[in-house]
Design a protein around this motif. Structure first.
Motif, PDB file in Angstrom:
ATOM      1  N   ARG A  26       0.830  -1.187   0.000  1.00 19.62           N
ATOM      2  CA  ARG A  26       0.000   0.000   0.000  1.00 19.62           C
ATOM      3  C   ARG A  26       0.869   1.243   0.000  1.00 19.62           C
ATOM      4  N   VAL A  27       0.335   2.296  -0.592  1.00 18.75           N
ATOM      5  CA  VAL A  27       0.965   3.613  -0.564  1.00 18.75           C
ATOM      6  C   VAL A  27       0.310   4.389   0.564  1.00 18.75           C
ATOM      7  N   VAL A  28       1.143   4.947   1.447  1.00 24.66           N
ATOM      8  CA  VAL A  28       0.655   5.679   2.618  1.00 24.66           C
ATOM      9  C   VAL A  28       1.266   7.078   2.619  1.00 24.66           C
ATOM     10  N   ASN A  29       0.431   8.089   2.869  1.00 25.52           N
ATOM     11  CA  ASN A  29       0.932   9.440   3.044  1.00 25.52           C
ATOM     12  C   ASN A  29       1.752   9.460   4.331  1.00 25.52           C
ATOM     13  N   ASP A  30       3.014   9.863   4.233  1.00 28.94           N
ATOM     14  CA  ASP A  30       3.913   9.776   5.390  1.00 28.94           C
ATOM     15  C   ASP A  30       3.538  10.757   6.503  1.00 28.94           C
ATOM     16  N   TYR A  31       2.859  11.835   6.178  1.00 32.40           N
ATOM     17  CA  TYR A  31       2.501  12.816   7.205  1.00 32.40           C
ATOM     18  C   TYR A  31       1.200  12.464   7.914  1.00 32.40           C
ATOM     19  N   GLU A  72      16.806   6.728   9.979  1.00 29.87           N
ATOM     20  CA  GLU A  72      16.347   6.512  11.355  1.00 29.87           C
ATOM     21  C   GLU A  72      15.205   5.515  11.422  1.00 29.87           C
ATOM     22  N   ARG A  73      14.295   5.585  10.447  1.00 25.89           N
ATOM     23  CA  ARG A  73      13.137   4.691  10.426  1.00 25.89           C
ATOM     24  C   ARG A  73      13.331   3.494   9.503  1.00 25.89           C
ATOM     25  N   GLY A  74      14.364   3.543   8.661  1.00 29.42           N
ATOM     26  CA  GLY A  74      14.608   2.446   7.735  1.00 29.42           C
ATOM     27  C   GLY A  74      13.530   2.321   6.669  1.00 29.42           C
ATOM     28  N   VAL A  75      13.060   3.463   6.150  1.00 27.91           N
ATOM     29  CA  VAL A  75      11.987   3.467   5.168  1.00 27.91           C
ATOM     30  C   VAL A  75      12.369   4.380   3.998  1.00 27.91           C
ATOM     31  N   THR A  76      11.973   3.969   2.799  1.00 30.12           N
ATOM     32  CA  THR A  76      12.175   4.807   1.622  1.00 30.12           C
ATOM     33  C   THR A  76      10.966   5.721   1.472  1.00 30.12           C
ATOM     34  N   LEU A  77      11.234   7.007   1.273  1.00 29.88           N
ATOM     35  CA  LEU A  77      10.181   8.004   1.098  1.00 29.88           C
ATOM     36  C   LEU A  77      10.186   8.494  -0.343  1.00 29.88           C
ATOM     37  N   TYR A  78       9.009   8.811  -0.852  1.00 28.66           N
ATOM     38  CA  TYR A  78       8.839   9.234  -2.239  1.00 28.66           C
ATOM     39  C   TYR A  78       8.107  10.574  -2.267  1.00 28.66           C
ATOM     40  N   ASP A  79       8.703  11.573  -2.923  1.00 29.43           N
ATOM     41  CA  ASP A  79       8.061  12.875  -3.098  1.00 29.43           C
ATOM     42  C   ASP A  79       7.349  12.837  -4.443  1.00 29.43           C
ATOM     43  N   ILE A  80       6.005  12.861  -4.406  1.00 28.93           N
ATOM     44  CA  ILE A  80       5.252  12.805  -5.655  1.00 28.93           C
ATOM     45  C   ILE A  80       4.673  14.170  -6.025  1.00 28.93           C
ATOM     46  N   GLY A  81       5.236  15.226  -5.461  1.00 33.07           N
ATOM     47  CA  GLY A  81       4.830  16.578  -5.816  1.00 33.07           C
ATOM     48  C   GLY A  81       3.841  17.175  -4.846  1.00 33.07           C
ATOM     49  N   TRP A  82       2.780  16.460  -4.543  1.00 34.06           N
ATOM     50  CA  TRP A  82       1.764  16.993  -3.622  1.00 34.06           C
ATOM     51  C   TRP A  82       1.809  16.317  -2.258  1.00 34.06           C
ATOM     52  N   GLY A  83       2.795  15.455  -2.039  1.00 40.24           N
ATOM     53  CA  GLY A  83       2.927  14.813  -0.741  1.00 40.24           C
ATOM     54  C   GLY A  83       4.093  13.838  -0.703  1.00 40.24           C
ATOM     55  N   ILE A  84       4.489  13.470   0.494  1.00 38.22           N
ATOM     56  CA  ILE A  84       5.565  12.497   0.710  1.00 38.22           C
ATOM     57  C   ILE A  84       4.901  11.159   1.051  1.00 38.22           C
ATOM     58  N   MET A  85       5.266  10.119   0.310  1.00 31.76           N
ATOM     59  CA  MET A  85       4.635   8.814   0.461  1.00 31.76           C
ATOM     60  C   MET A  85       5.655   7.763   0.871  1.00 31.76           C
ATOM     61  N   ARG A  86       5.138   6.655   1.397  1.00 29.75           N
ATOM     62  CA  ARG A  86       5.957   5.476   1.646  1.00 29.75           C
ATOM     63  C   ARG A  86       5.156   4.263   1.197  1.00 29.75           C
ATOM     64  N   VAL A  87       5.848   3.195   0.842  1.00 29.35           N
ATOM     65  CA  VAL A  87       5.194   1.954   0.432  1.00 29.35           C
ATOM     66  C   VAL A  87       5.384   0.955   1.574  1.00 29.35           C
ATOM     67  N   GLU A  88       4.283   0.371   2.020  1.00 31.02           N
ATOM     68  CA  GLU A  88       4.327  -0.599   3.111  1.00 31.02           C
ATOM     69  C   GLU A  88       3.873  -1.961   2.610  1.00 31.02           C
ATOM     70  N   GLU A  89       4.496  -2.981   3.138  1.00 35.35           N
ATOM     71  CA  GLU A  89       4.071  -4.349   2.860  1.00 35.35           C
ATOM     72  C   GLU A  89       2.957  -4.712   3.830  1.00 35.35           C
ATOM     73  N   ILE A  90       1.919  -5.346   3.309  1.00 37.21           N
ATOM     74  CA  ILE A  90       0.812  -5.813   4.136  1.00 37.21           C
ATOM     75  C   ILE A  90       0.895  -7.327   4.161  1.00 37.21           C
ATOM     76  N   ASN A  91       1.061  -7.921   5.333  1.00 32.32           N
ATOM     77  CA  ASN A  91       1.095  -9.369   5.464  1.00 32.32           C
ATOM     78  C   ASN A  91      -0.208  -9.849   6.056  1.00 32.32           C
ATOM     79  N   ASP A  92      -0.816 -10.836   5.407  1.00 30.11           N
ATOM     80  CA  ASP A  92      -2.037 -11.431   5.905  1.00 30.11           C
ATOM     81  C   ASP A  92      -1.701 -12.849   6.328  1.00 30.11           C
ATOM     82  N   ASN A  93      -1.271 -12.999   7.585  1.00 31.28           N
ATOM     83  CA  ASN A  93      -0.824 -14.318   8.066  1.00 31.28           C
ATOM     84  C   ASN A  93      -1.950 -15.122   8.645  1.00 31.28           C
TER      85      ASN A  93
END
Length: 75
Positions: A12-17, A54-75
């Motif tokens: 999923r793509v999540v707005n980092d803020y 510090e958080r070990g996450v890649t952040l993406y600036d898409i112009g109108w916001g800073i995003m991160r991609v998270e893995e969703i595990n359904d165990n």
């Protein structure tokens, strides 16, 4: 969700803020494609990314916001 090594995985793509989930997909590549489309739809020209060490996450600036991609595990 895509089965990987016995687990169902999606991304999923999540707005980092705001922590708002904006897009879900079976692959991280699809999440990147969604971000690239958002950039072009907003009139921006490139996807900038960097690692927040510090958080070990890649952040993406898409112009109108800073995003991160998270893995969703359904165990």
């Amino acid at each position: 969700m895509t089965p990987i090594a016995g687990k169902n995985v999606a991304y999923r793509v999540v707005n980092d803020y705001t922590d708002e989930e904006l897009f879900c997909a079976d692959t991280a590549r699809d999440c990147l494609e969604w971000m690239k489309n958002e950039i072009s739809n907003g009139g921006y020209t490139r996807l900038r990314c960097w690692v927040d060490k510090e958080r070990g996450v890649t952040l993406y600036d898409i112009g109108w916001g800073i995003m991160r991609v998270e893995e969703i595990n359904d165990n």
